[in-house]
Design a protein around this motif. Structure first.
Motif, PDB file in Angstrom:
ATOM      1  N   ASP A  45     -12.390   9.400   3.669  1.00  0.00           N
ATOM      2  CA  ASP A  45     -12.808   8.952   5.005  1.00  0.00           C
ATOM      3  C   ASP A  45     -12.260   7.568   5.364  1.00  0.00           C
ATOM      4  OD1 ASP A  45     -14.225  11.339   5.367  1.00  0.00           O
ATOM      5  OD2 ASP A  45     -15.976  10.528   4.340  1.00  0.00           O
ATOM      6  N   LEU A  46     -10.985   7.365   5.040  1.00  0.00           N
ATOM      7  CA  LEU A  46     -10.272   6.178   5.494  1.00  0.00           C
ATOM      8  C   LEU A  46      -9.035   6.625   6.279  1.00  0.00           C
ATOM      9  CD1 LEU A  46     -10.304   3.744   2.409  1.00  0.00           C
ATOM     10  CD2 LEU A  46     -11.788   3.712   4.416  1.00  0.00           C
ATOM     11  N   PRO A  47      -8.627   5.835   7.295  1.00  0.00           N
ATOM     12  CA  PRO A  47      -7.446   6.197   8.073  1.00  0.00           C
ATOM     13  C   PRO A  47      -6.145   5.928   7.311  1.00  0.00           C
ATOM     14  CG  PRO A  47      -8.899   4.676   9.278  1.00  0.00           C
ATOM     15  CD  PRO A  47      -9.325   4.663   7.841  1.00  0.00           C
ATOM     16  N   VAL A  48      -5.131   6.704   7.666  1.00  0.00           N
ATOM     17  CA  VAL A  48      -3.785   6.515   7.138  1.00  0.00           C
ATOM     18  C   VAL A  48      -2.807   6.512   8.305  1.00  0.00           C
ATOM     19  CG1 VAL A  48      -2.001   7.346   5.564  1.00  0.00           C
ATOM     20  CG2 VAL A  48      -4.385   7.828   5.072  1.00  0.00           C
ATOM     21  N   LEU A  49      -1.904   5.569   8.300  1.00  0.00           N
ATOM     22  CA  LEU A  49      -0.826   5.531   9.272  1.00  0.00           C
ATOM     23  C   LEU A  49       0.495   5.785   8.561  1.00  0.00           C
ATOM     24  CD1 LEU A  49      -1.715   2.260  11.260  1.00  0.00           C
ATOM     25  CD2 LEU A  49      -2.387   4.614  11.817  1.00  0.00           C
ATOM     26  N   THR A  50       1.338   6.609   9.158  1.00  0.00           N
ATOM     27  CA  THR A  50       2.700   6.741   8.647  1.00  0.00           C
ATOM     28  C   THR A  50       3.693   6.061   9.583  1.00  0.00           C
ATOM     29  OG1 THR A  50       3.151   8.873   9.721  1.00  0.00           O
ATOM     30  CG2 THR A  50       2.100   8.927   7.548  1.00  0.00           C
ATOM     31  N   ARG A  51       3.215   5.541  10.710  1.00  0.00           N
ATOM     32  CA  ARG A  51       3.973   4.649  11.588  1.00  0.00           C
ATOM     33  C   ARG A  51       3.139   3.387  11.759  1.00  0.00           C
ATOM     34  NH1 ARG A  51       5.384   7.140  17.218  1.00  0.00           N
ATOM     35  NH2 ARG A  51       3.118   6.924  17.322  1.00  0.00           N
ATOM     36  N   TRP A  52       3.739   2.349  12.269  1.00  0.00           N
ATOM     37  CA  TRP A  52       3.008   1.085  12.379  1.00  0.00           C
ATOM     38  C   TRP A  52       3.334   0.389  13.692  1.00  0.00           C
ATOM     39  CZ3 TRP A  52       5.802   2.815   8.259  1.00  0.00           C
ATOM     40  CH2 TRP A  52       7.150   2.447   8.205  1.00  0.00           C
ATOM     41  N   THR A  53       3.367   1.174  14.777  1.00  0.00           N
ATOM     42  CA  THR A  53       3.454   0.541  16.083  1.00  0.00           C
ATOM     43  C   THR A  53       2.149  -0.209  16.343  1.00  0.00           C
ATOM     44  OG1 THR A  53       2.466   2.374  17.309  1.00  0.00           O
ATOM     45  CG2 THR A  53       4.851   2.479  16.898  1.00  0.00           C
ATOM     46  N   ALA A  54       2.176  -1.075  17.334  1.00  0.00           N
ATOM     47  CA  ALA A  54       0.960  -1.813  17.673  1.00  0.00           C
ATOM     48  C   ALA A  54      -0.174  -0.852  18.032  1.00  0.00           C
ATOM     49  CB  ALA A  54       1.237  -2.776  18.825  1.00  0.00           C
ATOM     50  N   ASP A  55       0.144   0.228  18.751  1.00  0.00           N
ATOM     51  CA  ASP A  55      -0.895   1.192  19.114  1.00  0.00           C
ATOM     52  C   ASP A  55      -1.479   1.877  17.882  1.00  0.00           C
ATOM     53  OD1 ASP A  55      -0.651   0.630  21.789  1.00  0.00           O
ATOM     54  OD2 ASP A  55       0.605   2.373  22.249  1.00  0.00           O
ATOM     55  N   GLU A  88       8.073  -5.968   8.512  1.00  0.00           N
ATOM     56  CA  GLU A  88       7.759  -5.403   9.825  1.00  0.00           C
ATOM     57  C   GLU A  88       6.294  -4.980   9.910  1.00  0.00           C
ATOM     58  OE1 GLU A  88       9.200  -1.641  12.631  1.00  0.00           O
ATOM     59  OE2 GLU A  88      10.286  -2.149  10.790  1.00  0.00           O
ATOM     60  N   VAL A  89       5.800  -4.331   8.876  1.00  0.00           N
ATOM     61  CA  VAL A  89       4.404  -3.882   8.878  1.00  0.00           C
ATOM     62  C   VAL A  89       3.449  -5.077   8.919  1.00  0.00           C
ATOM     63  CG1 VAL A  89       2.629  -2.670   7.566  1.00  0.00           C
ATOM     64  CG2 VAL A  89       4.935  -1.721   7.703  1.00  0.00           C
ATOM     65  N   VAL A  90       3.706  -6.060   8.087  1.00  0.00           N
ATOM     66  CA  VAL A  90       2.821  -7.222   8.024  1.00  0.00           C
ATOM     67  C   VAL A  90       2.809  -7.954   9.361  1.00  0.00           C
ATOM     68  CG1 VAL A  90       2.446  -9.470   6.931  1.00  0.00           C
ATOM     69  CG2 VAL A  90       3.013  -7.478   5.528  1.00  0.00           C
ATOM     70  N   ARG A  91       3.973  -8.148   9.946  1.00  0.00           N
ATOM     71  CA  ARG A  91       4.028  -8.862  11.230  1.00  0.00           C
ATOM     72  C   ARG A  91       3.269  -8.104  12.320  1.00  0.00           C
ATOM     73  NH1 ARG A  91      10.346 -11.060  11.519  1.00  0.00           N
ATOM     74  NH2 ARG A  91      10.066 -12.727   9.960  1.00  0.00           N
ATOM     75  N   THR A  92       3.437  -6.785  12.358  1.00  0.00           N
ATOM     76  CA  THR A  92       2.726  -6.006  13.365  1.00  0.00           C
ATOM     77  C   THR A  92       1.220  -6.089  13.173  1.00  0.00           C
ATOM     78  OG1 THR A  92       4.581  -4.459  13.529  1.00  0.00           O
ATOM     79  CG2 THR A  92       2.453  -3.705  14.359  1.00  0.00           C
ATOM     80  N   CYS A  93       0.769  -5.946  11.937  1.00  0.00           N
ATOM     81  CA  CYS A  93      -0.672  -6.001  11.673  1.00  0.00           C
ATOM     82  C   CYS A  93      -1.250  -7.372  12.016  1.00  0.00           C
ATOM     83  CB  CYS A  93      -0.946  -5.660  10.213  1.00  0.00           C
ATOM     84  SG  CYS A  93      -0.634  -3.929   9.790  1.00  0.00           S
ATOM     85  N   LEU A 120       8.873  -8.384  -5.206  1.00  0.00           N
ATOM     86  CA  LEU A 120       9.479  -8.458  -3.876  1.00  0.00           C
ATOM     87  C   LEU A 120       8.438  -8.262  -2.774  1.00  0.00           C
ATOM     88  CD1 LEU A 120      12.813  -6.978  -2.698  1.00  0.00           C
ATOM     89  CD2 LEU A 120      10.728  -6.306  -1.510  1.00  0.00           C
ATOM     90  N   GLU A 121       7.617  -7.210  -2.879  1.00  0.00           N
ATOM     91  CA  GLU A 121       6.704  -6.898  -1.772  1.00  0.00           C
ATOM     92  C   GLU A 121       5.606  -7.940  -1.610  1.00  0.00           C
ATOM     93  OE1 GLU A 121       6.962  -2.154  -1.170  1.00  0.00           O
ATOM     94  OE2 GLU A 121       6.222  -2.774  -3.129  1.00  0.00           O
ATOM     95  N   THR A 122       5.046  -8.406  -2.694  1.00  0.00           N
ATOM     96  CA  THR A 122       4.019  -9.449  -2.559  1.00  0.00           C
ATOM     97  C   THR A 122       4.639 -10.762  -2.102  1.00  0.00           C
ATOM     98  OG1 THR A 122       4.184  -9.801  -4.963  1.00  0.00           O
ATOM     99  CG2 THR A 122       2.359  -8.448  -4.167  1.00  0.00           C
ATOM    100  N   ASP A 123       5.880 -11.015  -2.464  1.00  0.00           N
ATOM    101  CA  ASP A 123       6.566 -12.212  -1.967  1.00  0.00           C
ATOM    102  C   ASP A 123       6.724 -12.157  -0.450  1.00  0.00           C
ATOM    103  OD1 ASP A 123       6.809 -13.261  -4.506  1.00  0.00           O
ATOM    104  OD2 ASP A 123       8.926 -12.717  -4.747  1.00  0.00           O
ATOM    105  N   VAL A 124       7.103 -10.995   0.067  1.00  0.00           N
ATOM    106  CA  VAL A 124       7.263 -10.850   1.517  1.00  0.00           C
ATOM    107  C   VAL A 124       5.919 -11.039   2.214  1.00  0.00           C
ATOM    108  CG1 VAL A 124       7.834  -9.237   3.372  1.00  0.00           C
ATOM    109  CG2 VAL A 124       9.300  -9.376   1.347  1.00  0.00           C
ATOM    110  N   ILE A 125       4.880 -10.417   1.698  1.00  0.00           N
ATOM    111  CA  ILE A 125       3.547 -10.579   2.302  1.00  0.00           C
ATOM    112  C   ILE A 125       3.153 -12.047   2.317  1.00  0.00           C
ATOM    113  CG2 ILE A 125       1.091 -10.075   2.013  1.00  0.00           C
ATOM    114  CD1 ILE A 125       1.963  -7.355   0.817  1.00  0.00           C
ATOM    115  N   ALA A 126       3.396 -12.727   1.210  1.00  0.00           N
ATOM    116  CA  ALA A 126       3.023 -14.142   1.122  1.00  0.00           C
ATOM    117  C   ALA A 126       3.769 -14.981   2.147  1.00  0.00           C
ATOM    118  CB  ALA A 126       3.288 -14.659  -0.293  1.00  0.00           C
ATOM    119  N   ARG A 127       5.055 -14.705   2.337  1.00  0.00           N
ATOM    120  CA  ARG A 127       5.815 -15.474   3.325  1.00  0.00           C
ATOM    121  C   ARG A 127       5.315 -15.231   4.743  1.00  0.00           C
ATOM    122  NH1 ARG A 127      10.243 -14.250  -0.149  1.00  0.00           N
ATOM    123  NH2 ARG A 127      10.773 -12.393   1.075  1.00  0.00           N
ATOM    124  N   GLU A 128       4.918 -14.019   5.046  1.00  0.00           N
ATOM    125  CA  GLU A 128       4.501 -13.686   6.410  1.00  0.00           C
ATOM    126  C   GLU A 128       3.049 -14.066   6.682  1.00  0.00           C
ATOM    127  OE1 GLU A 128       6.556 -12.676   8.729  1.00  0.00           O
ATOM    128  OE2 GLU A 128       8.189 -12.726   7.248  1.00  0.00           O
TER     129      GLU A 128
END
Length: 454
Positions: A45-55, A88-93, A120-128
């Motif tokens: 019962d949690l949502p899942v997105l496979t796209r990450w538009t603002a909507d 891209e995902v982090v910036r949109t969220c 790599l991925e946690t580094d990107v999250i940290a920068r954003e």
């Protein structure tokens, strides 16, 4: 290490999920960037997105759940593309949350056997999102026998423990490694940029003592043998965050369940399954298998022995030679009209000369597999789709089914194998390549076929 060490552990300190839910009141929503879809298998019962538009992100935040997943599928990408997608995902969220006046925190969910783009991925999250006080490293997945003890990551089989670096997963063509102690693994995967001296461990004895002091370190490794250990750590982390600490999480599936305040739930029952499947134009299911780990091959053998399947094999060499796919599509459609149909890649694993070439081969084969599956689903909707393998599941969800938004409804087996209900299209069963015993796939298909015919 094995029976003696496990027997010597202090008693489990029970930490009810309700206590975590109480501590979550007023806290930011956790955005789980999942590098393949299998991180959803412990929750419901949690949502899942496979796209990450603002909507899409706004839709997920409107569900008012403690967490939601964004399927990035970065494990199938090279480093540069994985970084770009994560960014891209982090910036949109962050932008959507900022406009709404809400806060989010980020968890990078990856493989419990340590394969994936780290750091790599946690580094990107940290920068954003802003440099965290620490990256929390918690790959344990007790449901599937992955535990962390004494700072070492293990595969548990009964009372026996095997260092994860001694497993087949450590020999992965793209994400292989040599270290089982997570401090050494961090140093290895970061190329020495994060030395082992900058990694601290929170041991099982401290987690079960009732008094947890989070160390100061760039990376904090959490021991965990059962979910109570993870929930104890979550309570300490939430307390630190209320006091101003900031964390980025690099975790396996079980930590997400603990951080969302959920307890282990039994698999979906027959009534729930009957509601979810069986509404397609075909009364049978479509199985799509791309995983090449030994466990998947054994499970496919047992499935074929127990059930009369139509089996269509996509020849990898032919795919790489550019042979058209029309004949394969026709063969799958013919099979699906009469019985459960398995579409799989040929079982001989084809790898490249290096990591980049191996990834390119994997992407081309997966693209062919999901193209066939998409054409089949478009012409004859099956009662359900089961995807075997992490990257395969991701590509089936995003490319074959176009399941942009979905709900995780629960698991098919205890703590593993999740059922998604997309907002449109057939239900999708996400079955990782590296979980379950040899009979698990056949057991799940039996239940699905019974539900489809109910």
């Amino acid at each position: 290490m094995g029976t003696d060490r496990l027997a010597a552990l202090p008693p489990v300190r029970e930490v009810p999920a309700e206590r975590v839910r109480e501590a979550l009141v007023g806290t930011p929503t956790v955005v789980v960037l999942d590098d393949d879809p299998t991180g959803t298998q412990t929750v419901r019962d949690l949502p899942v997105l496979t796209r990450w538009t603002a909507d899409d992100v706004a839709w997920a935040l409107d569900r008012d759940t403690p967490a939601f997943f964004v399927l990035t599928n970065t494990r199938s990408l090279g480093p540069a593309d994985a970084a770009a997608r994560t960014r891209e995902v982090v910036r949109t969220c962050l932008a959507v949350a900022g406009r709404r006046g809400t806060d989010v925190v980020f968890a990078s969910r990856s493989d419990s056997t340590l394969r994936g783009h780290f750091p790599l991925e946690t580094d990107v999250i940290a920068r954003e999102a802003g440099a965290p006080d620490a990256v929390i490293l918690a790959p344990a997945f007790p449901d599937a026998g992955r535990v962390t003890l004494d700072g070492i990551h293990w595969l548990r089989d009964g009372d026996g423990l095997t260092p994860v670096a001694d497993s087949e997963f450590a020999g992965d063509a793209t994400f292989g490694y040599r270290s089982s102690r997570l401090a050494a693994w961090v140093a290895e995967k970061s190329g020495g940029a994060i030395p082992a001296a900058d990694v601290a461990e929170v041991g099982i004895e401290e987690l079960r003592s009732g008094t947890i002091t989070l160390p100061r370190a760039r990376v904090i490794v959490l021991d965990a043998v059962v979910d109570d250990d993870l929930r104890a750590a979550v309570l300490a982390l939430l307390a630190a965050e209320r006091a101003g600490a900031r964390h980025v999480y690099r975790v396996g599936p079980s930590f997400v369940r603990a951080r969302a305040g959920q307890d282990a739930q039994p698999p979906l029952d027959d009534a729930e399954l009957a509601q979810a499947v069986g509404r397609g134009t075909s009364p049978h299911g479509l199985l799509v298998a791309g995983s090449h780990v030994g466990r998947t091959s054994r499970q496919l053998e047992r499935l074929a022995a127990r059930r009369d399947l139509a089996h269509v094999e996509l020849d990898v060499a032919a795919v790489l030679d550019g042979v058209p796919l029309e004949g394969v599509v026709t063969e799958v459609l013919d099979g699906l009209r009469q019985r459960t149909t398995l579409l799989s890649t040929s079982r001989t694993l084809v790898t490249g000369r290096d990591e980049a070439e191996s990834l390119d081969i994997a992407r081309r084969v997966s693209a062919a597999l999901t193209t066939v599956a998409g054409r089949v689903v478009g012409e004859s909707a099956p009662a359900y789709v089961l995807a075997k393998g992490g990257i395969t599941s991701s590509d089936v969800a995003t490319e074959s089914l176009r399941a942009d938004r979905a709900w995780v409804r629960g698991s098919m087996l205890p703590g593993i194998v999740s059922l998604w209900a997309p907002t449109s299209g057939p239900p999708l069963v996400v079955f990782p390549g590296n979980v379950g015993d040899d009979e698990a796939l056949a057991d799940v298909v039996d239940r699905l076929e019974e539900a489809a015919c109910a």
